[in-house]
Enzyme design. Structure first.
Site, short mmCIF file in Angstrom:
data_model
loop_
_atom_site.label_atom_id
_atom_site.label_comp_id
_atom_site.label_asym_id
_atom_site.label_seq_id
_atom_site.Cartn_x
_atom_site.Cartn_y
_atom_site.Cartn_z
N SER A 83 -10.02 -0.76 6.78
CA SER A 83 -9.34 -0.53 5.50
C SER A 83 -8.65 -1.75 4.92
CB SER A 83 -8.33 0.61 5.65
OG SER A 83 -8.99 1.83 5.88
N SER A 88 -9.41 1.80 2.76
CA SER A 88 -8.48 2.60 1.99
C SER A 88 -7.43 1.76 1.26
CB SER A 88 -7.79 3.61 2.91
OG SER A 88 -7.04 2.96 3.92
N LYS A 137 0.84 -1.19 0.00
CA LYS A 137 0.00 0.00 0.00
C LYS A 137 0.88 1.24 0.00
CE LYS A 137 -3.91 1.91 2.65
NZ LYS A 137 -4.75 1.70 3.86
#
Length: 568
Positions: free
Chosen positions: A229, A205, A130
């Protein structure tokens, strides 16, 4: 200063230029919603590269790398090519650094050739990250225009450990501006879409990771979770994941939003197409003693005893509680069917399944969300002001947004507009959170009177989200996930089934808890969601990662056996 729109356009162009031209494909028409089969159809991947990238069990990939049946260079190349296909279909990537990753893979192949030994438990394995995990020499944009041109001068602790474990970090993945959305969109890289249906979101996210892994563009990815997330994208994209407890895995050196907020810690965790990937990552990082590099990391070694479920009857006869409904929003029909399937599978495997009674769920959610906005939104405004970009206040597309009856998310009515809290007010929120944790613990412990095992319920099974992947901008439910962040429960997500329009009919109207519950009910259309993955979460106790992984393996086996038995 160059205006923010120009900077975004330039950075997006630079990203496109980082893709080898021979890896560009003839993209399918925009009205083709499901693109899961494009990697097999597009002609870019050889038969061997398809074999490599279609191998979802990470343990098998590592075995083939260790035996030199597959080299790290060919595995990294295969997944890189597939990741670039995924990028062209879903817009899931941020940083693309092909030569750097292949150089690392070549070095690992040489070490294995010359010594006959692997370089660590993740030897040669490409891993996606990420866009929070800083890597020396690369930008960490993290969804903000101000991140353009900000090159890291060192690796985050996780990246350091991944290198020590022999891994090959090879791409970084897209996130939303602010990180605090269950959708993935920002001004720099744009919107990430779900490969099962590009009209729908991949979640957030960690949505870039979700989309990439769904299309098998990475064998193992790393995301983060402060309110769902990791779990929301995993549920939307048919993946396995683990939301570990606070500070069990090393976060030091990673970029983040709300960095000074320490009452509800953001945590990192693995995402994969197999539970073996979740276990291998977690054990490898813990075995590397992260507390020697990250002062916040808990000094707790991997426990085989806990993985063998020593505190859960050895796993022989577990008792699960199912949260059919959290009393805030009712799940859509496919989620209820998934829970019914899981209940039947576990009972067929000899386990006990009881109904879980939600406890002070709305109070917990309100407390958490109030803590998150205790700065009055200043963290977001300051980050945007550095470049002049506007703060994104809705994830709805500018054009073609799906119709919704939800005028305002329930959380805004619950918490009110963001406002600065005094130090004393914030302390009281923290005090309230501790009291809620104690109350929830006592509630869980009290279930010993119902289980018949002499133990309280071993784990809770519930939706991670009230629905399968929804149209862009409409993911408003984090009620099921935030519970675990506030209570600091180690939690996994596992796939169960897919939405089936022939089975998952709309339920009759019911008395709605609130206007969001009503809007979510009205959103359901079996045709819209048909074919989307449906996942659930398994909730364990604090610092119980080993047991949660083991219980998830048990649930996964039970589901596979149940499906095999009932399909024959």
């Amino acid at each position: 200063m160059t205006d923010w729109k120009t900077r975004c356009a330039q950075r997006k162009q630079a990203q496109l230029e980082s893709i080898p031209k021979e890896w560009l494909i003839n993209a399918p028409p925009t009205d083709r919603m499901n693109v899961m089969d494009i990697p097999k159809e597009c002609g870019l991947l050889s038969v061997r590269e398809l074999e490599i990238t279609e191998t979802v069990d990470v343990e098998v990939i590592l075995q083939k790398l260790a035996s030199s049946e597959w080299s790290s260079v060919e595995v990294t190349t295969a997944f890189y090519k597939r990741a670039i296909i995924a990028q062209q279909l879903t817009n899931c990537l941020t940083e693309i650094f092909v030569e750097r990753a292949l150089k690392r893979a070549r070095e690992l192949d040489e070490i294995l050739k010359n010594t006959g030994k692997v370089s660590g438990p993740l030897h040669g394995l490409p891993i996606s990250l990420k866009d929070q995990f800083t890597m020396k020499g690369l930008e960490t944009i993290m969804g903000y225009v101000a991140g353009i041109g900000q090159y890291a001068d060192s690796d985050s602790v996780l990246v350091e450990i991944l290198y020590e474990c022999g891994a090959v970090p090879f791409v970084r993945t897209n996130v939303p501006q602010t990180l605090m959305w269950g959708e993935t969109h920002n001004h720099v890289f744009g919107r990430t879409v779900n490969p099962y249906n590009r009209y729908l979101t991949a979640g957030g996210s960690s949505g870039g990771e979700g989309a990439l892994l769904a299309i098998k563009g990475s064998p193992l990815g790393v995301g983060t979770d402060i309110g769902g997330s990791l779990r929301i994208p995993s549920a939307f994209c048919g993946l396995y994941t683990l939301r570990p407890s606070y500070e069990r895995l090393p976060y030091c050196g990673a970029a983040n939003a709300l960095e000074g907020q320490e009452s509800i810690s953001s945590v990192l965790g693995p995402m994969a197409n197999s539970i073996s990937g979740v276990k291998l990552f977690t054990k490898s990082i813990i075995d590397a003693k992260p507390w020697l590099k990250d002062p916040m990391a808990v000094r707790k070694e991997w426990s085989d005893r806990e993985f063998e479920l020593a505190y859960h009857g050895g796993g022989k006869k577990l008792c699960f509680g199912i949260m059919w409904d959290n009393g805030v929003v009712r799940p859509h029909p496919p989620l209820l069917r998934a829970m019914s399937i899981t209940k039947r599978a576990l009972e067929a495997a000899g386990h006990i399944v009881l109904d879980w009674e939600p406890h002070r769920h709305l109070e917990i959610y309100k407390n958490s969300e109030t803590i998150f906005v205790a700065d009055g939104g200043e963290d977001y405004r300051i980050s945007c002001a550095l470049s002049g970009e506007p703060l994104i206040e809705t994830m709805l597309p500018d054009e073609g947004a799906h119709e919704t009856t939800l005028e305002e998310p329930y959380v805004k009515r619950l918490v009110g507009p963001p406002q600065h809290r005094t130090t004393y007010e914030l302390w009281n929120l923290h005090k309230e959170k501790r009291e809620l944790r104690k109350s929830h613990l006592d509630h869980w412990e009290s279930t010993v009177s119902r289980t018949g095992t002499g133990r309280p319920i071993d784990a809770i099974i519930s939706p991670a989200v009230a629905y399968a992947a929804v149209p862009h901008g409409l993911n408003s439910d984090s009620f099921y996930t935030t519970l675990c962040n506030a209570m600091d429960y180690a939690t996994s997500v596992f796939p169960v089934t897919f939405v089936d329009a022939t089975l998952d009919h709309r339920h009759p109207p019911h008395e709605f808890y609130n206007h969001e519950d009503e809007a979510i009910y009205n959103l359901y259309d079996s045709g819209l969601f048909d074919g989307c993955p449906v996942g659930l979460q398994l909730i364990g106790r604090t610092q119980e990662e080993e047991a949660v992984i083991a219980m998830t393996e048990i649930v996964d086996r039970a589901l596979r056996q149940y499906k095999t038995t009932n399909s024959s």
